[in-house]
Design an enzyme around this catalytic site. Sequence first.
Site, PDB file in Angstrom:
ATOM      1  N   SER A 198       0.839  -1.183   0.000  1.00  9.51           N
ATOM      2  CA  SER A 198       0.000   0.000   0.000  1.00  9.51           C
ATOM      3  C   SER A 198       0.888   1.252   0.000  1.00  9.51           C
ATOM      4  O   SER A 198       1.679   1.452  -0.920  1.00  9.51           O
ATOM      5  CB  SER A 198      -0.953  -0.046   1.194  1.00  9.51           C
ATOM      6  OG  SER A 198      -1.917   0.979   1.131  1.00  9.51           O
ATOM      7  N   ASP A 248      -9.177  -5.422  -5.641  1.00  7.75           N
ATOM      8  CA  ASP A 248      -8.710  -4.288  -4.841  1.00  7.75           C
ATOM      9  C   ASP A 248      -9.410  -3.033  -5.341  1.00  7.75           C
ATOM     10  O   ASP A 248      -9.216  -2.611  -6.476  1.00  7.75           O
ATOM     11  CB  ASP A 248      -7.190  -4.155  -4.983  1.00  7.75           C
ATOM     12  CG  ASP A 248      -6.585  -3.099  -4.070  1.00  7.75           C
ATOM     13  OD1 ASP A 248      -7.321  -2.195  -3.625  1.00  7.75           O
ATOM     14  OD2 ASP A 248      -5.375  -3.183  -3.809  1.00  7.75           O
ATOM     15  N   HIS A 273      -7.879  -4.980  -0.755  1.00 10.31           N
ATOM     16  CA  HIS A 273      -6.661  -4.232  -0.463  1.00 10.31           C
ATOM     17  C   HIS A 273      -5.940  -4.769   0.774  1.00 10.31           C
ATOM     18  O   HIS A 273      -4.728  -4.605   0.910  1.00 10.31           O
ATOM     19  CB  HIS A 273      -7.010  -2.759  -0.268  1.00 10.31           C
ATOM     20  CG  HIS A 273      -5.831  -1.839  -0.283  1.00 10.31           C
ATOM     21  ND1 HIS A 273      -5.116  -1.570  -1.423  1.00 10.31           N
ATOM     22  CD2 HIS A 273      -5.227  -1.133   0.713  1.00 10.31           C
ATOM     23  CE1 HIS A 273      -4.135  -0.723  -1.146  1.00 10.31           C
ATOM     24  NE2 HIS A 273      -4.173  -0.448   0.144  1.00 10.31           N
TER      25      HIS A 273
END
Length: 359
Positions: A161, A303, A333
């Site tokens: 991320s 995602d 995610h």
Amino acid sequence: MGRPSPESAVSLAEPISVPRQSLPRATDAMRPAAASTAAVAADRGSVEVVLATRHAGTRTLALHYELVGPAGAPVVFVAGGISAHRHVAANALDACAGWAEGLLDAGRTLDPAKLRILAFDYVGADGGIDAPIDTADQADAVALLLDALGIDALEGYVGYSYGALVGLQLAVRHPQRLRRLVAVSGVHRPHPYAAAWRALQRKAVALGRLQCADEQGLSLARQFAMLSYRTPEEFAERFDAPPAICNGQVRVAAEEYLEAAGAKFVARVSPIAWLRLSESIDLHRVDPAQVGVPVSVIAVEGDRLVPMADAVELIEGLAGRGRLRVLRSSYGHDAFLKETDRIDTLLAVELFGTAARRA
């Protein structure tokens, strides 16, 4: 320049001669290690750096790090989302679970008995900078930390991320400091849909501050975020139950889960830190053509924040220096945090070209 003081019997670095004033000097004495069944050496401390940020001017900052593993072993930097920190997993210094507990277990690809695992607290994570923070600032901070610890180059950088965004900036700005990057659920630019979602979360925090209810605003923002991190499929499996009427109000099955996530978050994250790091995601821009190291991009099907098309665009921009791996997961995610076995298998191949090994 001084040297980092060890928290365990293992010293991190010898005194380093620093020719430039902008490089860091070590600070903060550290406590002796607590007794632990873990045999792997662990060190934790801070270094003081002078960092020229993009939007907040030149600042003197303390970078807080944790380094676990035997002296002389290859170093892998691990970085997570904006709420991640230097404590990746339980170790000899701290038996509390880390933000990626399980990923560093014995026999894993990132086993700290065989590698040195380095992590740090992001610039601004303490809420001390109430100004825009760029992912390039974070990458420069990583380079300064490596200088302070006497680490010439990382064997690898594993970023998830926000950590993937910082890794891409590091690969552009300081390619000599890492040999390979694994970018999980993070690409060269934010998707407009994801940016709009984060903007609404920040408005929830701003509304809370206007009402003198900072914690409530941040909790609500976190609850919105949980919906973007996970998938409709997971919610259908976990929360497919009729609503209940409580005190004259309808409550759906997922509300208790969301409220608990919000309460847990506000207990450890300041609103200023969250706001500025959330903005940092949306400021992020990298030209893939300028990335100077091989990159493995791990994209998660489903995602909602980092669509597959953006991962493909990054790979195309890398022009032969990248490889795309796709993970199917109902966790969206958050798959990096939930699919430990499958991520471990991918890391083994992408970092070292071998099958994952388990103790």
